[in-house]
Scaffold this motif. Structure first.
Motif, PDB file in Angstrom:
ATOM      1  N   TRP A 126       0.830  -1.206   0.000  1.00  0.00           N
ATOM      2  CA  TRP A 126       0.000   0.000   0.000  1.00  0.00           C
ATOM      3  C   TRP A 126       0.868   1.260   0.000  1.00  0.00           C
ATOM      4  O   TRP A 126       0.625   2.191  -0.758  1.00  0.00           O
ATOM      5  N   ALA A 127       1.897   1.274   0.837  1.00  0.00           N
ATOM      6  CA  ALA A 127       2.790   2.434   0.903  1.00  0.00           C
ATOM      7  C   ALA A 127       3.470   2.660  -0.442  1.00  0.00           C
ATOM      8  O   ALA A 127       3.560   3.799  -0.924  1.00  0.00           O
TER       9      ALA A 127
ATOM     10  N   THR B  54       2.979   5.918  -3.172  1.00  0.00           N
ATOM     11  CA  THR B  54       4.124   6.620  -3.759  1.00  0.00           C
ATOM     12  C   THR B  54       4.044   6.590  -5.282  1.00  0.00           C
ATOM     13  O   THR B  54       4.201   7.619  -5.942  1.00  0.00           O
ATOM     14  N   ALA B  55       3.780   5.413  -5.845  1.00  0.00           N
ATOM     15  CA  ALA B  55       3.684   5.266  -7.301  1.00  0.00           C
ATOM     16  C   ALA B  55       2.553   6.111  -7.882  1.00  0.00           C
ATOM     17  O   ALA B  55       2.669   6.655  -8.979  1.00  0.00           O
TER      18      ALA B  55
ATOM     19  N   ILE C 108      -5.037   5.801  -7.770  1.00  0.00           N
ATOM     20  CA  ILE C 108      -4.660   4.561  -7.086  1.00  0.00           C
ATOM     21  C   ILE C 108      -4.975   3.355  -7.957  1.00  0.00           C
ATOM     22  O   ILE C 108      -4.159   2.442  -8.095  1.00  0.00           O
ATOM     23  N   VAL C 109      -6.147   3.354  -8.565  1.00  0.00           N
ATOM     24  CA  VAL C 109      -6.529   2.226  -9.420  1.00  0.00           C
ATOM     25  C   VAL C 109      -5.586   2.117 -10.611  1.00  0.00           C
ATOM     26  O   VAL C 109      -5.151   1.016 -10.978  1.00  0.00           O
TER      27      VAL C 109
ATOM     28  N   LEU D 187       0.969  -3.036 -10.946  1.00  0.00           N
ATOM     29  CA  LEU D 187       1.675  -3.862  -9.969  1.00  0.00           C
ATOM     30  C   LEU D 187       1.637  -5.339 -10.367  1.00  0.00           C
ATOM     31  O   LEU D 187       1.467  -5.660 -11.537  1.00  0.00           O
ATOM     32  N   ASP D 188       1.756  -6.197  -9.406  1.00  0.00           N
ATOM     33  CA  ASP D 188       1.753  -7.647  -9.607  1.00  0.00           C
ATOM     34  C   ASP D 188       0.387  -8.132 -10.100  1.00  0.00           C
ATOM     35  O   ASP D 188      -0.595  -7.387 -10.028  1.00  0.00           O
ATOM     36  N   PRO D 189       0.323  -9.369 -10.595  1.00  0.00           N
ATOM     37  CA  PRO D 189      -0.943  -9.882 -11.144  1.00  0.00           C
ATOM     38  C   PRO D 189      -2.134  -9.832 -10.180  1.00  0.00           C
ATOM     39  O   PRO D 189      -3.253  -9.510 -10.593  1.00  0.00           O
TER      40      PRO D 189
END
Length: 94
Positions: free
Chosen positions: A35-36, A40-41, A57-58, A64-66
């Motif tokens: 989450w952190a 940031t991303a 966020i979405v 990210l990962d699968p």
């Protein structure tokens, strides 16, 4: 609870908290670190609960990962459903 434009047909728009909960559920003990990194991303500050924060966020979650990408897809479906049902609800009430 009576229906309102913000909750068409009882469906609530996904929130930052919903995204956080989903990510923590699928990542278990590693959830807080994921989450952190996601915040940031996405360029989102902790505590931002705006609609635009949810969208950022979405989008970042989808990179990210699968498993996180599946969470992002589920949230996109909920966002789209909320938008389209809200429009339909507005049309049928007028």
């Amino acid at each position: 609870m009576p229906e309102t434009d913000s909750r068409p047909y009882g469906l609530q728009r996904p929130t930052v908290q919903d995204a956080r909960d989903a990510l923590h559920r699928v990542h278990g003990p590693g959830g807080p670190a994921v989450w952190a990194g996601l915040l940031t991303a996405a360029g989102i500050k902790a505590g931002d609960t705006s609609d635009s924060a949810v969208l950022h966020i979405v989008e970042a979650m989808a990179q990210l990962d699968p498993v996180s990408r599946l969470c992002a897809q589920a949230l996109r479906i909920r966002l789209s459903s909320h938008t389209h049902l809200g429009a339909a609800h507005t049309l049928t009430r007028s």
